[in-house]
Scaffold this active site. Structure first.
Site, PDB file in Angstrom:
ATOM      1  N   HIS A   1       0.795  -1.234   0.000  1.00 43.82           N
ATOM      2  CA  HIS A   1       0.000   0.000   0.000  1.00 43.82           C
ATOM      3  C   HIS A   1       0.832   1.291   0.000  1.00 43.82           C
ATOM      4  O   HIS A   1       0.638   2.152  -0.848  1.00 43.82           O
ATOM      5  CB  HIS A   1      -0.981   0.008   1.170  1.00 43.82           C
ATOM      6  CG  HIS A   1      -1.946   1.141   1.109  1.00 43.82           C
ATOM      7  ND1 HIS A   1      -2.834   1.292   0.058  1.00 43.82           N
ATOM      8  CD2 HIS A   1      -2.156   2.207   1.918  1.00 43.82           C
ATOM      9  CE1 HIS A   1      -3.550   2.387   0.240  1.00 43.82           C
ATOM     10  NE2 HIS A   1      -3.150   2.973   1.359  1.00 43.82           N
TER      11      HIS A   1
ATOM     12  N   HIS B   1       1.891  11.785   1.901  1.00 46.93           N
ATOM     13  CA  HIS B   1       2.452  10.530   2.429  1.00 46.93           C
ATOM     14  C   HIS B   1       3.951  10.394   2.148  1.00 46.93           C
ATOM     15  O   HIS B   1       4.457   9.288   1.951  1.00 46.93           O
ATOM     16  CB  HIS B   1       1.688   9.318   1.880  1.00 46.93           C
ATOM     17  CG  HIS B   1       0.224   9.363   2.181  1.00 46.93           C
ATOM     18  ND1 HIS B   1      -0.270   9.446   3.463  1.00 46.93           N
ATOM     19  CD2 HIS B   1      -0.857   9.361   1.358  1.00 46.93           C
ATOM     20  CE1 HIS B   1      -1.594   9.484   3.424  1.00 46.93           C
ATOM     21  NE2 HIS B   1      -1.980   9.442   2.159  1.00 46.93           N
TER      22      HIS B   1
ATOM     23  N   VAL C   1      -1.013   7.071  -2.180  1.00 44.25           N
ATOM     24  CA  VAL C   1      -0.970   8.434  -2.726  1.00 44.25           C
ATOM     25  C   VAL C   1      -1.997   8.503  -3.849  1.00 44.25           C
ATOM     26  O   VAL C   1      -1.933   7.708  -4.790  1.00 44.25           O
ATOM     27  CB  VAL C   1       0.434   8.778  -3.252  1.00 44.25           C
ATOM     28  CG1 VAL C   1       0.427  10.140  -3.930  1.00 44.25           C
ATOM     29  CG2 VAL C   1       1.440   8.741  -2.117  1.00 44.25           C
ATOM     30  N   HIS C   2      -2.917   9.455  -3.746  1.00 46.44           N
ATOM     31  CA  HIS C   2      -4.042   9.487  -4.687  1.00 46.44           C
ATOM     32  C   HIS C   2      -3.660  10.205  -5.972  1.00 46.44           C
ATOM     33  O   HIS C   2      -4.099  11.318  -6.263  1.00 46.44           O
ATOM     34  CB  HIS C   2      -5.266  10.112  -4.013  1.00 46.44           C
ATOM     35  CG  HIS C   2      -5.666   9.360  -2.778  1.00 46.44           C
ATOM     36  ND1 HIS C   2      -6.465   9.875  -1.802  1.00 46.44           N
ATOM     37  CD2 HIS C   2      -5.363   8.092  -2.374  1.00 46.44           C
ATOM     38  CE1 HIS C   2      -6.643   8.971  -0.855  1.00 46.44           C
ATOM     39  NE2 HIS C   2      -5.976   7.879  -1.174  1.00 46.44           N
TER      40      HIS C   2
HETATM   41 FE    FE Z   1      -5.984   5.973   0.245  1.00 41.72          FE
HETATM   42 MN    MN Z   2      -3.956   4.882   2.129  1.00 40.05          MN
END
Ligand code: FE
Ligand code: MN
Length: 487
Positions: free
Chosen positions: A328, A338, A366-367
């Site tokens: 993740h 992040h 990280v989006h």
């Molecule tokens: Fe997320």
């Molecule tokens: Mn997350």
């Protein structure tokens, strides 16, 4: 080791929020609405810590339907999803709001002709007084009578449910072409729906999800609505997932970590000799997939580290020339969101994966989208792992659109847009990777690349000689908790 002040503040804020939560009588949470109030109070604290990230392009969650609003009967199967459960076996999972229906799947290779029945088990769990529906897990295929490769099976859950169908993956073999749909941080917003639409429009054999599934964030009915949202895809092809921080959902002193995730998403950890549902491996075609846990202990003394060493020792690159990891929290990330959260795991695990000549590593968290070159210890390295961050599934937190400047030399492509990826393994040595932006028609490719496996003799000549010795630095439990609190 000194704890950065910011992390300490986050930890204290979390502790205060949790101590308040513990004072709430659990009985007040027995109703979904009461649970929502309770959970919101906690989430407000968490969101304050995340305000530093610039999020944009947010869309609302799609309507959260309760069972009654969705018109679902107590005994009607819902939230059907499937996952590989060892070679030529498939685990079917679904939920019935009420009990009393059999944990059985009738199936066969012709529509309406169920020549076989598999039986399994069901469970429920409680969370802050809220109780889940009955979650059924049934494995189709046995050692004596395995499922056939590349075959459509028709099935119904619970003895009387509507007919569904899935296709098993193509056969094992180093040169088998297989297509994977790769996503992360999906959630259940309008953007998530667009991502699912695009995935549905592209034929694929298996879905890989790099963590952060439902964004239930402790409000348990949202796990159910997410399960209903994804069924149209997840009941037809195996969804192989790892946990993200949004799956943790612990409430200290009241609820353990990963309670809903472990109950609802059972991955083949027993089948891959892993002691935990939080990390496991599986094989499809010519790929050995390492599904790693960013939020399980990963130091040299941990179960995960020991299991990973043994699992890597079992890999035969002649049989599975491709070796791909999924986790993740990214190790190579030039977004400000992040930043450096994957450092501790990278310090512990990267030498092991580099030594094993892992080809690719997919991360979420990280989006946004980012593709790195092959890299090791922070520097481009022709024998290193190619890292791809694909945390752009479309969740309610929106996009992470601020980047470090200058762009690090290992970062090839980065963009804060929602989308999904497709990995086409063509044969033992070649694969193609494409990234599809949600704003575009699915046919538009926003990034694409041909990838050659490190098992290819052409690469092997330069990369096989000096495998890095396994090792890494120790990470104490305390440091891990601080890292978690800063999510
Ligand atoms: Fe997320
Ligand atoms: Mn997350």
């Amino acid at each position: 080791m000194a704890v950065p002040a910011k992390r300490l503040v986050a930890l204290v804020a979390t502790l205060v929020a949790l101590s308040e939560l513990a004072l709430w009588p659990a009985v007040a949470a027995s109703h979904p609405v009461a649970q929502e109030v309770l959970v919101k109070k906690y989430q407000e604290r968490i969101l304050k810590d995340e305000e530093e990230f610039v999020r944009s392009g947010t869309r609302e969650d799609v309507p959260l339907l309760s069972d009654s609003e969705a018109g679902l009967a107590l005994d009607q199967p819902q939230q059907v999803h499937i996952a590989l459960a060892g070679p030529n076996k498939m685990r079917v999972t679904w939920l019935t709001p009420g009990g009393g229906t059999p944990s059985a799947v009738d199936f066969g290779v012709a529509s309406g002709e169920y020549t076989r029945r598999a039986e399994g088990e069901s469970l429920t769990y409680s969370y802050l007084g809220w109780r889940s529906g009955h979650i059924h897990h049934v494995v189709l295929g046995t050692d004596e009578e395995p499922l056939e490769d590349d075959r459509v099976y028709y099935y119904r859950c619970g003895g009387s449910g509507p007919e569904l169908s899935f296709k098993t993956p193509p056969p094992a073999g180093p040169d088998t072409p297989v297509t994977y749909s790769v996503i992360g941080d999906l959630g259940q917003t309008g953007w998530s729906v667009t991502t699912l639409d695009h995935m549905a429009a592209s034929p694929h054999d298996v879905v890989i999800l790099a963590g952060d599934l439902s964004y239930a964030d402790r409000y348990q009915p949202r796990w159910d609505s997410w399960g209903r949202l994804i069924q149209r895809l997840a009941a037809t092809r195996p969804w192989m997932v790892v946990e993200g921080n949004h799956e943790i959902e612990n409430v200290w002193g009241l609820e353990p970590e990963f309670k809903a995730y472990n109950a609802r998403w059972r991955m083949p950890h027993n089948e891959s000799k892993s002691p935990s549902n939080l990390f496991y491996s599986f094989e499809v075609g010519g790929v050995h997939w390492l599904m790693l846990g960013s939020y399980a202990d990963f130091g040299p003394d941990s179960d995960q580290y020991r299991w990973l060493q043994e699992d890597l020792a079992s890999v035969d690159r002649a049989r599975t020339p491709w070796l791909i990891a999924v986790l993740h929290a990214p190790w190579y990330n030039s977004n400000t969101a992040h930043q450096r959260e994957g450092d501790a795991m990278m310090a512990a695990i990267e030498p092991l994966l580099y030594g094993a000549r892992v080809d690719l590593l997919f991360a979420g968290h990280v989006h946004a989208y980012e593709r790195a070159t092959r890299v090791y210890k922070g520097k481009p390295d022709p024998c290193g792992i190619m890292h791809i961050t694909i945390g752009d599934g479309g969740n309610r937190e929106g996009l992470a659109s601020r980047y470090l400047d200058p762009q690090p030399d290992w970062s090839v492509r980065r963009e804060a847009s929602f989308g999904h990826g497709e990995l086409r393994i063509l044969n033992a040595t070649s694969a193609s990777w494409t990234w599809h932006r949600n704003q575009d028609d699915n046919a538009v490719i926003a990034d694409d690349l041909e990838i050659t496996s490190l098992s290819d003799p052409a690469n092997g000549a330069t990369c096989s000689a000096a495998a890095a010795p396994p090792g890494g630095q120790k990470l104490g439990r305390k440091e891990k908790l601080v890292v978690l609190a800063a999510q």
